[in-house]
Structures are given as C-alpha cells and as structure tokens.
Design a protein around this motif. Structure first.
Motif, PDB file in Angstrom:
ATOM      1  N   THR A  26       0.881  -1.236   0.053  1.00 50.43           N
ATOM      2  CA  THR A  26       0.017  -0.011  -0.078  1.00 50.43           C
ATOM      3  C   THR A  26       0.881   1.180   0.074  1.00 50.43           C
ATOM      4  O   THR A  26       0.411   2.136  -0.691  1.00 50.43           O
ATOM      5  N   VAL A  92      -9.049   4.760   4.706  1.00 55.46           N
ATOM      6  CA  VAL A  92     -10.460   4.822   4.586  1.00 55.46           C
ATOM      7  C   VAL A  92     -10.981   6.212   4.900  1.00 55.46           C
ATOM      8  O   VAL A  92     -11.741   6.707   4.363  1.00 55.46           O
ATOM      9  N   THR A 184     -11.629   6.723  -4.081  1.00 56.33           N
ATOM     10  CA  THR A 184     -12.432   5.231  -3.926  1.00 56.33           C
ATOM     11  C   THR A 184     -11.429   4.096  -4.205  1.00 56.33           C
ATOM     12  O   THR A 184     -11.588   3.055  -3.444  1.00 56.33           O
ATOM     13  N   LEU A 185     -10.526   4.005  -4.711  1.00 54.88           N
ATOM     14  CA  LEU A 185      -9.540   3.067  -4.955  1.00 54.88           C
ATOM     15  C   LEU A 185      -8.742   3.058  -3.675  1.00 54.88           C
ATOM     16  O   LEU A 185      -8.636   1.748  -3.042  1.00 54.88           O
ATOM     17  N   ARG A 187      -9.728   3.935  -0.622  1.00 58.76           N
ATOM     18  CA  ARG A 187     -10.884   3.387   0.383  1.00 58.76           C
ATOM     19  C   ARG A 187     -10.926   1.927   0.281  1.00 58.76           C
ATOM     20  O   ARG A 187     -11.438   1.316   1.232  1.00 58.76           O
ATOM     21  N   SER A 188     -11.016   1.495  -1.020  1.00 59.11           N
ATOM     22  CA  SER A 188     -11.157  -0.016  -1.155  1.00 59.11           C
ATOM     23  C   SER A 188     -10.156  -0.728  -0.580  1.00 59.11           C
ATOM     24  O   SER A 188     -10.244  -1.786   0.186  1.00 59.11           O
ATOM     25  N   ILE A 189      -8.943  -0.364  -0.713  1.00 57.84           N
ATOM     26  CA  ILE A 189      -7.773  -0.766  -0.264  1.00 57.84           C
ATOM     27  C   ILE A 189      -7.792  -0.912   1.170  1.00 57.84           C
ATOM     28  O   ILE A 189      -7.466  -1.610   2.075  1.00 57.84           O
ATOM     29  N   ALA A 191     -10.457  -0.565   2.988  1.00 57.82           N
ATOM     30  CA  ALA A 191     -11.392  -1.423   3.668  1.00 57.82           C
ATOM     31  C   ALA A 191     -10.875  -2.924   3.688  1.00 57.82           C
ATOM     32  O   ALA A 191     -11.096  -3.674   4.676  1.00 57.82           O
ATOM     33  N   LEU A 192     -10.051  -3.389   2.816  1.00 59.56           N
ATOM     34  CA  LEU A 192      -9.367  -4.631   2.804  1.00 59.56           C
ATOM     35  C   LEU A 192      -8.171  -4.851   3.967  1.00 59.56           C
ATOM     36  O   LEU A 192      -8.290  -5.882   4.677  1.00 59.56           O
TER      37      LEU A 192
END
Length: 209
Positions: A26, A92, A184-185, A187-189, A191-192
């Motif tokens: 990340t 996030v 959005t990208l 935030r998705s990472i 969330a994972l």
C-alpha cells in the motif's frame, strides 16, 4: 539444478505471499501516486530488501526460529493485525490521494523508507520459516551457502516483481483516475486492510478459527 529450484520456489512464494494487501504494498502504491514512477521504484527496491534478509535468516535457522518464536506467534499476529487495522483506518477515513503540488518538497530516502517498512513486519520471518520447512518436507534439505543465496535472491526477485507491478498500476491510476476515483481506490484498499486487521485480531484472541 537444486540451486534453480530453491530460487524459483522462493520467488513464487514471495510473489504469492506479497499479493495480499499489506503495509509495503500500500505504501508503494500511495508513494507512486503522489511522487511518481521513479520514487515508487526506489521504495519498491527498498521494500524488497527485507525479503532477502528474512528469507536468508529463515534458511539458516528455520527450525530453531519456529521453536523459539512459538510463544511469541500470537503477539506478533496482534502487532501486525493492529498495524493493518490502523493503516486501514488511515486510508478509509483520512488519506486523500493526489499528486504532489508544484514546488512541494519531498522527503528524501524513498529506498530507506521501503526498507524500514519491510523490516518492521516480523511476520515475514515466520512466513519464510514456513516456506523453508515446507521445502524440507519436500526433500530439499540442503543448507549450502549457494542454495541460501539462491533462496534469498528468489525472495527478493518475487517481491520486487510484484511491487514494480504496483508501481505501474500507481502510474496508470495517477494518469487515468480522477481525484474521486483515486479516493475510491484507496478507500477500497483501506477496507481490505481493515478486514485483514480485524480478522487477525479476532484470530489471535481465539474468536475465529
């Protein structure tokens, strides 16, 4: 032939093991989005060096290390899971991905930061101990220095291939995604990372299998 097998086994294990969302992955992606391809590549090289070090240490003393660190496995899981959880919260709720502003100064030491992030992950040592013991179970029992070098180099190569792919993805994201799309990208990472951290914490506590 055995030397090549040690190299390929480590490279494959490193690449597959690095596919999960983690601190170094990340960080390299975010660093590339902000500072560009070259800075991302330098961090990727730095982030791959700990794989070489930990794999080499595990090759020499995997059995002893696993036995010695057995008591601390739960503690290591808690530490790593907490880091992933906090990193997820950051991406996030806080992180705003955007290219560097004109004239904005960047701290030096892209490679050094990659090394520090990788070395701060003690789970890597346990991972490489597990890989080495798996190879021993397949009859690959050599402890020669040549095979050690092949194993450690394979770990480095597998990791850097994956991280360089992430650098490329970061450059593409920077070029093609709007600020909202980048948000959005990440935030998705995030969330994972949150999910991984929560699962690790619950597993360490014995709440899930």
């Amino acid at each position: 032939m055995d030397t090549l097998l040690f190299f390929l086994a480590a490279a494959m294990a490193s690449f597959i093991g690095s596919l999960q969302a983690g601190v170094v992955n990340t960080a390299v992606l975010a660093h590339t989005v902000k500072w560009g391809r070259h800075a991302g590549r330098r961090m990727a090289v730095g982030g791959s060096i700990p794989e070489f070090i930990y794999a080499g240490v595990a090759f020499l003393g995997a059995g002893w290390l696993v036995e010695t660190l057995e008591i601390g496995t739960t503690g290591i899981t808690l530490i790593v899971s907490a880091i992933l959880f906090l990193l997820g919260v950051y991406f996030v709720f806080i992180y705003r991905p955007k290219p560097a502003a004109p004239g904005e100064d960047k701290l030096t030491g892209d490679m050094r930061r990659g090394v520090l992030l990788g070395m701060a992950n003690p789970q890597l040592l346990l991972f490489w101990c597990g890989v080495k013991l798996m190879l021993v179970s397949f009859g690959m029992t050599s402890d020669s220095w040549l095979h050690l070098l092949a194993f450690a180099l394979g770990a480095f190569v597998g990791a850097i291939i994956l991280l360089m792919i992430l650098v490329r993805l970061g450059v593409k994201a920077q070029e093609k995604l709007s600020p909202k799309g980048l948000r959005t990208l990440f935030r998705s990472i995030g969330a994972l990372l949150l999910a991984s951290g929560c699962y690790g914490l619950m597993r360490a506590k014995g709440w899930v299998p």
